[in-house]
Scaffold this motif. Sequence first.
Motif, PDB file in Angstrom:
ATOM      1  N   ALA A 247       0.843  -1.205   0.000  1.00  0.00           N
ATOM      2  CA  ALA A 247       0.000   0.000   0.000  1.00  0.00           C
ATOM      3  C   ALA A 247       0.876   1.252   0.000  1.00  0.00           C
ATOM      4  CB  ALA A 247      -0.927  -0.030   1.205  1.00  0.00           C
ATOM      5  N   GLU A 248       1.941   1.208   0.796  1.00  0.00           N
ATOM      6  CA  GLU A 248       2.828   2.371   0.891  1.00  0.00           C
ATOM      7  C   GLU A 248       3.485   2.684  -0.456  1.00  0.00           C
ATOM      8  OE1 GLU A 248       5.713   2.095   4.059  1.00  0.00           O
ATOM      9  OE2 GLU A 248       6.898   3.715   3.154  1.00  0.00           O
ATOM     10  N   TYR A 249       3.817   1.655  -1.219  1.00  0.00           N
ATOM     11  CA  TYR A 249       4.495   1.855  -2.504  1.00  0.00           C
ATOM     12  C   TYR A 249       3.529   1.834  -3.689  1.00  0.00           C
ATOM     13  CZ  TYR A 249       9.133   1.457  -0.352  1.00  0.00           C
ATOM     14  OH  TYR A 249      10.268   1.679   0.387  1.00  0.00           O
ATOM     15  N   GLY A 250       2.252   1.702  -3.418  1.00  0.00           N
ATOM     16  CA  GLY A 250       1.275   1.673  -4.500  1.00  0.00           C
ATOM     17  C   GLY A 250       1.374   0.430  -5.373  1.00  0.00           C
ATOM     18  N   ILE A 251       1.758  -0.667  -4.753  1.00  0.00           N
ATOM     19  CA  ILE A 251       1.967  -1.906  -5.506  1.00  0.00           C
ATOM     20  C   ILE A 251       0.751  -2.825  -5.345  1.00  0.00           C
ATOM     21  CG2 ILE A 251       3.343  -4.034  -5.557  1.00  0.00           C
ATOM     22  CD1 ILE A 251       5.758  -2.178  -4.740  1.00  0.00           C
TER      23      ILE A 251
ATOM     24  N   ASP B 120      -1.183  -6.665  -6.835  1.00  0.00           N
ATOM     25  CA  ASP B 120      -0.871  -7.983  -7.386  1.00  0.00           C
ATOM     26  C   ASP B 120      -0.489  -7.867  -8.857  1.00  0.00           C
ATOM     27  OD1 ASP B 120      -1.144  -9.804  -5.271  1.00  0.00           O
ATOM     28  OD2 ASP B 120      -3.318  -9.873  -5.485  1.00  0.00           O
ATOM     29  N   GLY B 121       0.617  -8.484  -9.235  1.00  0.00           N
ATOM     30  CA  GLY B 121       1.009  -8.497 -10.638  1.00  0.00           C
ATOM     31  C   GLY B 121       1.845  -7.303 -11.075  1.00  0.00           C
ATOM     32  N   ASP B 122       1.927  -6.261 -10.231  1.00  0.00           N
ATOM     33  CA  ASP B 122       2.786  -5.121 -10.578  1.00  0.00           C
ATOM     34  C   ASP B 122       4.251  -5.548 -10.553  1.00  0.00           C
ATOM     35  OD1 ASP B 122       0.677  -3.428 -10.887  1.00  0.00           O
ATOM     36  OD2 ASP B 122       0.899  -2.411  -8.947  1.00  0.00           O
ATOM     37  N   SER B 123       5.061  -4.847 -11.325  1.00  0.00           N
ATOM     38  CA  SER B 123       6.494  -5.143 -11.351  1.00  0.00           C
ATOM     39  C   SER B 123       7.184  -4.412 -10.202  1.00  0.00           C
ATOM     40  CB  SER B 123       7.105  -4.686 -12.665  1.00  0.00           C
ATOM     41  OG  SER B 123       6.342  -5.147 -13.756  1.00  0.00           O
ATOM     42  N   VAL B 124       8.076  -5.115  -9.541  1.00  0.00           N
ATOM     43  CA  VAL B 124       8.822  -4.534  -8.425  1.00  0.00           C
ATOM     44  C   VAL B 124      10.311  -4.689  -8.715  1.00  0.00           C
ATOM     45  CG1 VAL B 124       9.295  -4.672  -5.954  1.00  0.00           C
ATOM     46  CG2 VAL B 124       6.996  -5.150  -6.801  1.00  0.00           C
ATOM     47  N   LEU B 125      11.049  -3.592  -8.603  1.00  0.00           N
ATOM     48  CA  LEU B 125      12.510  -3.647  -8.742  1.00  0.00           C
ATOM     49  C   LEU B 125      13.117  -3.671  -7.348  1.00  0.00           C
ATOM     50  CD1 LEU B 125      15.049  -3.502 -10.607  1.00  0.00           C
ATOM     51  CD2 LEU B 125      15.023  -1.026 -10.196  1.00  0.00           C
ATOM     52  N   MET B 126      13.916  -4.685  -7.099  1.00  0.00           N
ATOM     53  CA  MET B 126      14.626  -4.790  -5.826  1.00  0.00           C
ATOM     54  C   MET B 126      16.096  -4.487  -6.065  1.00  0.00           C
ATOM     55  SD  MET B 126      12.810  -8.339  -4.692  1.00  0.00           S
ATOM     56  CE  MET B 126      12.249  -8.650  -6.370  1.00  0.00           C
ATOM     57  N   THR B 127      16.640  -3.569  -5.295  1.00  0.00           N
ATOM     58  CA  THR B 127      18.039  -3.163  -5.462  1.00  0.00           C
ATOM     59  C   THR B 127      18.775  -3.372  -4.148  1.00  0.00           C
ATOM     60  OG1 THR B 127      17.383  -1.482  -7.060  1.00  0.00           O
ATOM     61  CG2 THR B 127      19.563  -1.249  -6.062  1.00  0.00           C
ATOM     62  N   SER B 128      19.864  -4.127  -4.213  1.00  0.00           N
ATOM     63  CA  SER B 128      20.716  -4.304  -3.037  1.00  0.00           C
ATOM     64  C   SER B 128      22.085  -3.725  -3.358  1.00  0.00           C
ATOM     65  CB  SER B 128      20.858  -5.787  -2.687  1.00  0.00           C
ATOM     66  OG  SER B 128      21.777  -6.408  -3.571  1.00  0.00           O
ATOM     67  N   LYS B 129      23.012  -3.851  -2.454  1.00  0.00           N
ATOM     68  CA  LYS B 129      24.347  -3.328  -2.741  1.00  0.00           C
ATOM     69  C   LYS B 129      25.070  -4.205  -3.772  1.00  0.00           C
ATOM     70  CE  LYS B 129      26.767  -5.724   0.982  1.00  0.00           C
ATOM     71  NZ  LYS B 129      27.677  -5.620   2.120  1.00  0.00           N
ATOM     72  N   THR B 130      24.534  -5.402  -4.058  1.00  0.00           N
ATOM     73  CA  THR B 130      25.214  -6.269  -5.023  1.00  0.00           C
ATOM     74  C   THR B 130      24.519  -6.346  -6.377  1.00  0.00           C
ATOM     75  OG1 THR B 130      24.022  -8.215  -4.227  1.00  0.00           O
ATOM     76  CG2 THR B 130      26.168  -7.785  -3.234  1.00  0.00           C
ATOM     77  N   GLY B 131      23.227  -6.077  -6.442  1.00  0.00           N
ATOM     78  CA  GLY B 131      22.565  -6.224  -7.736  1.00  0.00           C
ATOM     79  C   GLY B 131      21.121  -5.772  -7.719  1.00  0.00           C
TER      80      GLY B 131
ATOM     81  N   VAL C  79      17.360  -4.822   0.729  1.00  0.00           N
ATOM     82  CA  VAL C  79      17.103  -4.101  -0.519  1.00  0.00           C
ATOM     83  C   VAL C  79      16.270  -2.844  -0.280  1.00  0.00           C
ATOM     84  CG1 VAL C  79      17.134  -6.171  -1.975  1.00  0.00           C
ATOM     85  CG2 VAL C  79      14.960  -5.380  -1.014  1.00  0.00           C
ATOM     86  N   LYS C  80      16.317  -1.986  -1.288  1.00  0.00           N
ATOM     87  CA  LYS C  80      15.275  -0.966  -1.434  1.00  0.00           C
ATOM     88  C   LYS C  80      14.414  -1.403  -2.611  1.00  0.00           C
ATOM     89  CE  LYS C  80      18.573   1.934  -3.936  1.00  0.00           C
ATOM     90  NZ  LYS C  80      19.388   3.158  -3.831  1.00  0.00           N
ATOM     91  N   ILE C  81      13.180  -0.936  -2.651  1.00  0.00           N
ATOM     92  CA  ILE C  81      12.305  -1.360  -3.745  1.00  0.00           C
ATOM     93  C   ILE C  81      11.680  -0.156  -4.428  1.00  0.00           C
ATOM     94  CG2 ILE C  81      11.741  -3.555  -2.638  1.00  0.00           C
ATOM     95  CD1 ILE C  81       8.939  -2.382  -2.025  1.00  0.00           C
ATOM     96  N   GLU C  82      11.289  -0.346  -5.659  1.00  0.00           N
ATOM     97  CA  GLU C  82      10.460   0.652  -6.329  1.00  0.00           C
ATOM     98  C   GLU C  82       9.498  -0.068  -7.261  1.00  0.00           C
ATOM     99  OE1 GLU C  82      12.832   2.824  -9.629  1.00  0.00           O
ATOM    100  OE2 GLU C  82      14.358   2.043  -8.246  1.00  0.00           O
ATOM    101  N   LYS C  83       8.355   0.557  -7.451  1.00  0.00           N
ATOM    102  CA  LYS C  83       7.399   0.037  -8.418  1.00  0.00           C
ATOM    103  C   LYS C  83       7.977   0.329  -9.797  1.00  0.00           C
ATOM    104  CE  LYS C  83       2.561   0.468  -9.686  1.00  0.00           C
ATOM    105  NZ  LYS C  83       1.288   1.119  -9.355  1.00  0.00           N
ATOM    106  N   TRP C  84       7.962  -0.661 -10.662  1.00  0.00           N
ATOM    107  CA  TRP C  84       8.621  -0.575 -11.965  1.00  0.00           C
ATOM    108  C   TRP C  84       7.531  -0.480 -13.027  1.00  0.00           C
ATOM    109  CZ3 TRP C  84      13.491   0.251 -13.248  1.00  0.00           C
ATOM    110  CH2 TRP C  84      13.991  -0.158 -14.487  1.00  0.00           C
ATOM    111  N   SER C  85       7.659   0.468 -13.935  1.00  0.00           N
ATOM    112  CA  SER C  85       6.538   0.717 -14.848  1.00  0.00           C
ATOM    113  C   SER C  85       6.391  -0.364 -15.929  1.00  0.00           C
ATOM    114  CB  SER C  85       6.699   2.085 -15.501  1.00  0.00           C
ATOM    115  OG  SER C  85       7.930   2.124 -16.190  1.00  0.00           O
TER     116      SER C  85
END
Lengths: 920, 190
Positions: A820-824, A826-837, A897-903
């Motif tokens: 809810a906080e990220y507006g995500i 079911d089925g939305d794309s999520v990008l997960m970013t860590s310090k390695t990838g 990770v940090k995450i963002e909703k991916w278009s």
Amino acid sequence: MSKTPGTNAGKSISRRRFLAASAAVSAAFGLTACDNSLEPAKDDTEYLTEEKWIPVTCWVDCGGKCPTRALVKDGTIVRIKGDDTHPDSVEFPQQRSCARGRAQRHHVLAADRLKYPMKRKNWNPGGGKENVHPELRGRDEWERITWDEAIDMLASETRRIIDTYGNNSILNTDSMHTEPHNLFNKLGGSAVCYMTASYGSWQNGAFDVGSGYDTSESCLDRFELMKSDVIVLWGINPAWSSGGNPAYILKNCKDAGAKFIAVDPFFNDTYAMVDADWMPVHPGTDMALMFAMIYTLLVEDTPEKPTIDWDFIRRCTMGFDEESLPEGATENLKDYVLGKYDGVPKTPEWASEICGLEPERIVEFTHAIGLDKNVSLITGYASARTFDTDNLPQLFLALGALTGHMGKSGNMTGIGNFWNALNGGMPLVQTGVTYTDLFTSHSGVFNDPREGNPMGYQDVIVVEDKQLYKNVLPNKKTLDWGEALFNELKPVEERDMDCRMIWSAFCNYINCFPDPNLGIKGLREGDVECIVRSDINFTTTAQYADIVLPAITPWERPGGAAEYYYHPRETVIYYFQVMEPLFEAKDDQWIVKQVGMKLGLSEKDLFPVSRKEQEFIHLAGARWYEPDGTEHPLVTITQEDIDEYGLEELREYLETAETVYKDEAAGGTEGIENVIEPFKIETQEGLITVAEMKEKGFFQLERKGADDGYGYIPFKALREDPEANPAHTESGKIEFYCKAMADKITGMGWNEVKPYPTYTTPYMGYEATFSDWENKVKGEYPFQVINPHYMGRQHGVMNTVDWLKEAFEHPVFISAADAAEYGIKDGDSVLMTSKTGRTLRRATVTNRIIPGTLALPHGAWLDIDEETGIDYGGHDNVIAPSDSRGQSVDAYNSTMVKIEKWSEPLPMHVDEPVPMAPVE
Amino acid sequence: MSYGFYFDQTACIGCRACQIACKDKNDLPVGPRFRMVNTYECGEFPKPGYYHLSVTCNHCDSPQCLASCPQGAYSKDEATGAVIHDDELCIGCKTCVTACPYNVPQFFEADKLVKKCDMCFDLVSAGDRPACADCCPMRALEWDEIGNLKAAHPDAVNAIAAWPDGGTGPNCLMTIKAEANEPNFARKLI
């Protein structure tokens, strides 16, 4: 977009085409069969009585093996079925496989099978950047080569690299003995690889303390488990990780009246089935919860109404309190928990801030596992696949010992998954050893991988998985783990290592080791000159190799035992050949024999006994055990059987086996005596004939119940008489102050590990997701990621099977609050970013996960977009850390990770491209 | 006689072994599923409701697929009650797909035809049992004459929130988890 070269999602080799491919191995037919216009098979199944069922087996690495049978009709495989060899009952259950065993036809007969040997277009033998072009690994084009060319290249490169750089410049990434080990050991040895893998901190954190680290030793047998009033499932999910009967054992316990409690960040399918009372905790905070439970026990304990099993603590354990500390020790677990050293009592309130469980729930949980009940505290390894958990096994054991749940009927404290999942005790039946084992000694992951290596234990370099990637970078140094692991009190040693060749036939290492971005960088920038991969699909590891060899599956060769250890304790499983090799696929034994012969070895130096005769060894060497351990042959062998197998090679080998035994013994190898000595080619009486085994595919010893003599209760003998039956520790007791473990792990050189459990804020743990812990302000990487073993594949195996991809979506699970906080949605794309990838995945929004944690199922194949560096495969390890701490645990569940909703919308898992070998 | 399937939701772990055993037996491509396992969620953290549903054709007493088919491609086997679809007669008009309240008939894009579960009629005719009947590692599935199943599971129901009664006399029975009757649920991909 995805870089995956070809796609054939949803398509498999049709029956008619397959028939053409398998009936003749010729290239001409093969070409017909690998035509790109593959179509789904027409449904032409007819129920005909002349069809033949042949035993096969599932081979994924879930820790178990389930027998299945393949229906062969007109030379092709039309269907799979499970065990219907006897009526099903709780006491004598059928061995039923999970979705993976059922989907095997689409694994073996899939269009993405590797078909021909191939090499990278810009890679040539001879070494040097101008021949190797390492920068093109994973990017280059591929060209088909003949087997003759492949064998020539493998032989000349192996010779050149050993002669130029020495045997330690060759690395076999398989921690278990596999076919290339046989070759390299005959050529003077090679460096080997080792890792804690799925075992987490249990690998080196349990044995020295006095416990087993696997189910066989530390879990009740299934009938004893059914006597439990309360079963605590602490980070374990057989519904996904141990397919087949293990979850059914828990259902039997539920039916018998057990109540369940689950401790986990994720309310998994097992917990849901048993209606568990869920204690949601943040990943890597389990120790805080355990400390608070012990605190609760201590403050509530009175002589009139004890909460602690002091009798067991006094007689069978050491170091819990001041009274039982060894000489020279000044601190103990009890006083630490009460806050005597740091002024911080480990109260439920203290733990609650860390683990997220309310204080009253912690107290309630503690009461629920009280002395007055029969309680089984069962854990998998997941909570220990995090940083700074070297003392977690010790603390878990302490919790169980204090609450009285050790060494008694219906009580246990220990591991319950992987092999023999939820059914502890030593095997009641055992196969004859596999031939690889017979030749190189047993290959278990806990055995020293240096065994049989002619360089000698001191000289073989044992590369830890995370150091492999650092090692192939040009610093030419690695940390040799061998002595630290297997000869305790020896520190990890920095060694010169100039890795020039990597050969893997088993572990899909680019996929399964943490931080493949570092690995790919190492392979592209370092000096590795030749990377060899044999495989059945175009896996991640194959995609980044220089030479790729198509291997056969166990369906395509004479059979034998499924695995020496990986089978339910009551059952041995055999498989038999159902088809000819597909296309130009070859047996790994054949491959190393050809290379060896080019290098002056004889075929018999490597595998002196053919697969067919190996099948006989597996059968004739099988044993069953009486309750007192007396062993008997399992399989009846008649003179006709002996005549049918011929056994000329085996006779010749056994005549020289004495010599082999002596050589191995000189190297300090255990086990060979047990393997070779009893083996004789002679008739014998057993419980099942060869013909019956070939029809059924397995033998299952019938259990009658808990009192049939085969029951198993861990620590029972210790509890009854600790003097007569001491634990395998220096003190003979379970050590809650264990200097041996602390010295061994601290000696590895990363950081200090204490002899008793304390809470150190873990590296990359829950606390690290905050920039300001006091005020609870989240930091740069606010999410923790766990990567559960998954039913849609096992590790990296079966990742491309269409039926499984359709059934299991491989999403990232995100809590409803976080979504809810990220507006995500079911089925939305999520990008997960860590310090390695960075990795992308479709979301499944759920209330089954603690907010702040994501669950990304383990094992999908890496699919990196070269332009952006983003992985489209939803690969768990690309975001996992490769730092080394403590015992160098593979801390997959310490991912942040940090995450963002991916278009960009992502395809459903089943529509994702399947990597196809580009050479047809 | 009417044979049918029983599903014990309280035992199911959602492993999809039955779905894939069915795919394997019927050699189905990706897309159509004769037996299908779906997963549902309701409730809130930290007390989520969560359940799986393994279902196939109910081989109804009043099958709407049969009633609606303009080609007469459907028939009901007297001995077993199995509702059988004759692929040869099918013109792929999908009338049955719409008519079935359970969305059981599956349209095959490649063949432009509808097909469905036939209770493994070939196996059953030869004295064997349907492929899904005995495959479940959790023993959550049974296949038998519906009266026998009712006697063995007197508390079983034939509908839940995610599989409401279609009014067609479905020959299916389920022992269900309490949350399976929650009206607010969502299907989840796992």
